[in-house]
Each structure stands twice: as C-alpha cells, then as structure tokens.
Design an enzyme around this catalytic site. Structure first.
Site, PDB file in Angstrom:
ATOM      1  N   SER A  33     -34.994  47.673   5.335  1.00  0.00           N
ATOM      2  CA  SER A  33     -33.935  48.127   6.243  1.00  0.00           C
ATOM      3  C   SER A  33     -33.179  49.323   5.697  1.00  0.00           C
ATOM      4  O   SER A  33     -32.671  49.289   4.575  1.00  0.00           O
ATOM      5  CB  SER A  33     -32.932  46.987   6.484  1.00  0.00           C
ATOM      6  N   HIS A  86     -39.766  40.967  10.476  1.00  0.00           N
ATOM      7  CA  HIS A  86     -39.116  39.835   9.798  1.00  0.00           C
ATOM      8  C   HIS A  86     -39.417  38.539  10.547  1.00  0.00           C
ATOM      9  O   HIS A  86     -39.601  38.545  11.763  1.00  0.00           O
ATOM     10  CB  HIS A  86     -37.593  40.025   9.760  1.00  0.00           C
ATOM     11  N   HIS A 253     -24.751  44.536   9.692  1.00  0.00           N
ATOM     12  CA  HIS A 253     -26.021  45.277   9.593  1.00  0.00           C
ATOM     13  C   HIS A 253     -25.741  46.771   9.397  1.00  0.00           C
ATOM     14  O   HIS A 253     -26.493  47.476   8.732  1.00  0.00           O
ATOM     15  CB  HIS A 253     -26.857  45.038  10.856  1.00  0.00           C
TER      16      HIS A 253
END
Ligand code: HPA
Length: 278
Positions: A33, A86, A253
């Site tokens: 990420s 994921h 995030h």
C-alpha cells in the site's frame, strides 16, 4: 472465487505473460500500500493490467495500481506487482498466492515483498523501514493458509519447513546497504491479520506480548507460497503509523498512503543497492 489452482491453470497465466514480454525475470517485487511508485523506476518496462490476466486477483483498494511491470532495474530483469490483493477484499488464500506461483513458474528465484505496517515496537516511527526477520501467521493459524487443499508435489512439499522463511543472506545484505545509505536498519517480526478493520488497543497489546514488532494485513500468505516453492524471500515493512496500543490515537488508510511517499525513496535506495549486489 477459486480455492485451488492446478499447475495447468497457473501455467495459463504464465503463457499470457510470456506472450506480452521478452524479459526473463529472475527477481519478483511485490509492492504494498502506497509503495507502488517504486515501479516507475523500472526501465524498458512491459506493462500488463491485472484485468488482462486469467484468474489474477485484481486489487480494488486505493493505493494499488493493478499492474504488472516487467523490465530492468540496475541491469537486473524483474517482475513487479504494482499493487497486491488482500484477503479482506474477498479473495481466497489460493488467489492471494497465485501471483507468487506464477512468478515461480516464470523462473523467479528471489521475491522481495513489501508492505505498509503499523509499528508495535515503540522504537519505530512512521517513515522507518523494518526488514522482516520472521513472521507470526495469525491469519494462517486460524485455518486460512494458502497451501490448504491438495498439495502439488511438483511445486513443493506437503509440510514445508518455515524455520528460515526470510533468507538470512538477503536480510543481512539489505540491512548493510541500508546502513551505508544512512537509513535506520531495523529488523523485526511482522504479524499478519486479515483486516480490514484496524486493531483494537487490546489486540495490539496481545500482539506485543507474543513478540510482534509490526502489524499488517498482507505478506504472510505470499511468503508461505514462496517458501513452499523454494523461492528466497526478502521482506520489508514500510512503517506507516504507530499502532495504537493505549487507544489515544486513531489509524486511517490516508496516513498509510501518506507515509508511502517518505518510504518509497528509502525502499528504492535499498532495493537498487541490493540488485547491484545480486
Ligand atoms: N494495522 C494493520 N495494518 C496496517 C497498519 C496497522 O496499523 N498500518 C498499515 N497497515
């Protein structure tokens, strides 16, 4: 969703990739990420969208480009996953492991796997990198192991040893390169959960007690498949946030992606340095 891939199915993907590139990569790189920009350093790149590959798990998460970039870095031929899928997205463990299987069948001998992770170890700050010395497969201990199902003996043993999952020589080389480049060379234990919810403070205190230094939602399934197939692994966590052991902060995030901007230049230095020594 598929829970198992035959060698024929894996090789179907291999054939599509071979039809789209003349490169013959021996090194694979999986970008976590916020770390996808590292793929922009690859030269003479052939780029394949995940959507053009049969069975391939195509990540839907912001911060994952969904492209396979095959080309050269420091005169080494490599295959880069710009974005990974994921388990929390709904893919099966076999699907998460498929890209590693495909790399192995393409002839890849070393996989460098990266991720974004929260720091449980209080010495780490966002922007640091941690070389993975070992992992705790919390996700696998609950039955979610990518090797579940019939074993393909041609690919690896039914009960693979995991005592040296992370190649010691690669780890030492990478740490000494980091040191030379004035990057703090932390190494530690990565624990993987399924996510997508971040951990509670009690979850995190538990993970600290069991010996984890950093926590994330990926990597372990891919590493298990890599080790099963005899591939050498280097694992690197980009520390994106401090894990919230006392409940005083929140995790988002967005901060994970933001930290990636500081981490990518460091990762690029270490990975380029390593490639010149391989
Ligand atoms: N927890 C789990 N996964 C993560 C984190 C975290 O704090 N940061 C980045 N990925």
């Amino acid at each position: 969703m598929k829970d198992f891939f035959t060698i024929e199915e894996i090789d179907e993907v291999v054939l599509v990739i071979k039809s789209k590139t003349k490169h013959n990569p021996k090194i694979g790189l999986i970008l976590g990420s916020g770390l996808g920009d590292l793929a922009n350093s690859v030269e003479n790149a052939d780029i394949i969208s995940y959507g053009d590959l049969p069975y391939w798990p195509n990540s839907t998460v912001h911060g994952h480009a969904g492209k396979l970039v095959i080309g050269n870095l420091e005169n080494k031929s490599l295959i880069v996953m710009q974005g990974r899928a994921h388990y929390y997205e709904g893919f099966s463990m076999a699907e998460i492991g498929l890209p590693v299987r495909v790399m192995q069948r393409l002839g890849v001998e070393i996989i460098i796997v990266t991720n974004a992770a929260g720091a449980i170890n209080k010495d780490y700050v966002p922007g640091d990198i941690m070389f993975i010395s070992d992992h705790i497969a919390l996700i696998g201990m609950t039955g979610n192991n990518p090797l579940r199902g019939p074993n393909l003996d041609e690919l690896g043993p039914r009960f693979p040893d995991m005592s040296q999952a992370y190649d010691k020589i690669l780890l030492e080389k990478a740490m000494s390169i980091a040191k030379k480049k004035k990057i703090k060379p932390f190494s530690g234990v990565y624990v993987s959960l399924s996510g997508p919810s971040f951990e509670t403070p009690a979850d995190l205190r538990f993970m600290k007690v069991i010996g984890a230094d950093a926590v994330g939602m990926s990597t372990v399934p891919e590493v298990i498949v890599a080790v099963h197939g005899g591939t050498r692994v280097l694992g690197i966590s980009g520390i994106s946030n401090k894990a919230n052991l006392d409940g005083s902060t929140i995790t988002t995030h967005e901060e994970v992606l933001e930290a990636g901007r500081i981490i990518v230049p460091k990762l690029t230095k270490v990975i380029k340095g390593l490639l010149t020594e391989l």
